[in-house]
Design a protein around this motif. Sequence first.
Motif, short mmCIF file in Angstrom:
data_model
loop_
_atom_site.label_atom_id
_atom_site.label_comp_id
_atom_site.label_asym_id
_atom_site.label_seq_id
_atom_site.Cartn_x
_atom_site.Cartn_y
_atom_site.Cartn_z
N SER A 170 24.20 103.87 5.84
CA SER A 170 24.64 104.55 4.62
C SER A 170 25.75 105.56 4.95
O SER A 170 26.76 105.65 4.24
CB SER A 170 23.45 105.25 3.96
N TYR A 171 25.56 106.31 6.03
CA TYR A 171 26.59 107.29 6.42
C TYR A 171 27.90 106.57 6.76
O TYR A 171 28.98 107.02 6.38
CB TYR A 171 26.13 108.13 7.62
N GLY A 189 29.65 105.56 3.71
CA GLY A 189 30.26 106.72 3.07
C GLY A 189 31.44 107.26 3.85
O GLY A 189 32.43 107.70 3.28
N HIS A 222 20.55 104.90 1.26
CA HIS A 222 20.74 105.57 -0.03
C HIS A 222 22.20 105.55 -0.48
O HIS A 222 23.11 105.46 0.35
CB HIS A 222 20.25 107.01 0.06
N GLY A 223 22.39 105.65 -1.76
CA GLY A 223 23.74 105.76 -2.32
C GLY A 223 24.28 104.42 -2.79
O GLY A 223 23.75 103.37 -2.46
N ASP A 224 25.36 104.52 -3.56
CA ASP A 224 26.01 103.32 -4.11
C ASP A 224 26.95 102.74 -3.07
O ASP A 224 28.08 103.17 -2.97
CB ASP A 224 26.90 103.74 -5.30
N TYR A 225 26.46 101.81 -2.29
CA TYR A 225 27.38 101.22 -1.32
C TYR A 225 27.04 99.76 -1.08
O TYR A 225 25.95 99.29 -1.44
CB TYR A 225 27.37 102.00 0.00
N SER A 265 31.24 112.29 4.87
CA SER A 265 30.84 111.72 3.59
C SER A 265 30.38 112.84 2.65
O SER A 265 30.06 112.59 1.50
CB SER A 265 29.70 110.71 3.78
N LEU A 323 33.59 113.56 -4.88
CA LEU A 323 32.67 112.48 -4.53
C LEU A 323 32.75 111.37 -5.58
O LEU A 323 32.71 110.18 -5.26
CB LEU A 323 31.23 113.00 -4.42
N ASN A 340 33.58 107.59 -4.68
CA ASN A 340 32.73 106.45 -5.04
C ASN A 340 33.48 105.41 -5.85
O ASN A 340 33.25 104.20 -5.70
CB ASN A 340 31.47 106.94 -5.77
#
Lengths: 246, 348
Positions: B89-90, B93, B129-132, B208, B216, B220
Amino acid sequence: MNKILSKPEALKDEVLSYCPGCGHGIIHRLIAECIDELGVREKTIAVAPVGCAVFAYDYFNFDVTEAPHGRPPAVATGIKRSNPDKFVFTYQGDGDIAAIGMSETIHAANRGENIAVIFVNNANYGMTGGQMAPTTLIGQVTETTPFGRDPKREGYPIHLCELLATLEGAVYLERVAIYNPQNIIKAKKAIKKAFQNQIDGKGFSLVEVISNCPVDWGMTVLDSIKWVKDVFIKTFPLGVVKDKTS
Amino acid sequence: MKKLIKGNIALCEGALAAGLHAYFGYPITPQNEIPAYMSRKMVELGKVFVQAESELAAANMVLGAAVTGVRAMTSSSSPGISLKQEAISYMAGMQLPSLIVNVQRGGPGLGNISGSQSDYFQAVKGGGHGDYRIIVLAPNSAQEMYETAYDAFDLAEKYRTPVMILADGITGQMMEPVEFNKLEKKYFEEKDWHLTGCKDRNPRSIQSLLMKDGVLEQHNINLQQKYNTIAENEIKYETYKTEDAEIVITAYGISSRIAKSAVKIARKEGLKAGLFRPKTLWPFPSKEISFLSDSGTKFLSVELSHGQMIEDVKLAVNGKTQVEFLGKAGGGIVTEREIVEKIKEMIL
Ligand SMILES: Cc1ncc(C[n+]2csc(CCOP(=O)(O)OP(=O)(O)O)c2C)c(N)n1
Ligand code: SF4
């Protein structure tokens, strides 16, 4: 008029976001001065933590990367192993280095990674609002130890330098403080030595800097400095814990 | 000249030919050949090998190496990949190219060590986590393990994104002849984002954490645009006898090998079956599947799971025609015969 002090080149001309009286600002400056004096600014890749110093990349005038919470020693390992000629250090708080990142810390030290670690011990989690850290003192009241840290419930403060001292790979471990000018001078000497160790290829060095967090301790700046001197360093005595380098 | 070799080793050779500079790993079956092979090879080649203390650390070491622009990878199997999700995830980002290999085994939890395909959701729907999104590649032979690993870094660098090779224990363990036909890559393009120390330039940072108002949000949006570009340009798939098929099997990795044999048997028995094999699981070949379903062709998703890729097939088909599932997870393998019987059930 003679100018006797100017801003180190390794610090950007930015206003730091730290609370008034917070130790992070002084420690940033000491690091920047050491980097300048050692002439390594242009080959430095630093690893910023998750914690109050998460914005370090905005303040340091050299390359800085982010790392997930607690993982700076692993990230630094990846950087340094791939680029042995660069100067690599991590900057971490007590929550980062001794709670979530304890495993990464121990193993980077044990591998003798040729990096320097600056560990800012302020006895609590600053950024998230002053919760208990592994270094929180017995009896200390924090957001999550409202009755004071009780070893029966929360265990004892972790002494990271002493813990790491048993590892062959850790060559230099020193605990310093920044509550008065004499100690600030000593702290700078320790940081410079840790940095020099890396330049000389000696292995893993860590400097634990006892710092104050007046806001989350709920104290005035002066009281927080007094607390460091009268209470904090009684539990975390200053001095060289291990030195295999000289 | 071809050499008989395990899929896992073929993958190592592909990554090495592509100029891999640093490998960070932690043992877990059924991918142990990879760290073992790399521990010798990387050291012999004067490159970087570290057996990390955990998958968490290994993936974050990859993150560190990737920050400096070198080609870095890690490999693991299902439970280990769960731990790597943090760094993935990182890296998504922070827009860091890297290669993560998942030689899947049975789950959930500790599961077992037999080949499986039950990490599809985790791989293609995010995982961390997150939108990726990350690019997910699915080889189905030792030859493709080699070739996919060879190409993975180019893709990762082209889009500044982590790439995952989603293999399975069977493809990893199987020995097959492999043609080592890839040239050793010359050092890749000069990058303008990586951290090398700020000599002769302004300092850089890779992060990120984007706290300032709207930053942010814009980051995104940029990431989503990048994912759209990837989806437009990088879809790969293989079809087999789909032109006149009344039923098309969708399968990836080892399941696609079994499915192909089943299609051959079915054809002999006069059943008009075909195979559609996504080679990229993300981006998923939705348009191509949608196109096939326009003619009313039915679909059968065959997976070593209890039905994961079928959700993407159904989304692509969008109710136009029948989509069914055949699968097993946790050690069982779908047989050709079972597939043929299911085909019969669906079209006769
Ligand atoms: C995985 C993860 N868990 C929790 C957090 C929330 N978090 C941010 S800073 C922090 C504590 C930092 O404390 P410390 O390392 O002592 O540094 P300080 O803020 O005191 O300088 C935590 C728990 C996070 N960002 N990521
Ligand atoms: S919360 Fe504490 S450690 Fe963080 S900036 Fe404020 S005083 Fe410093």
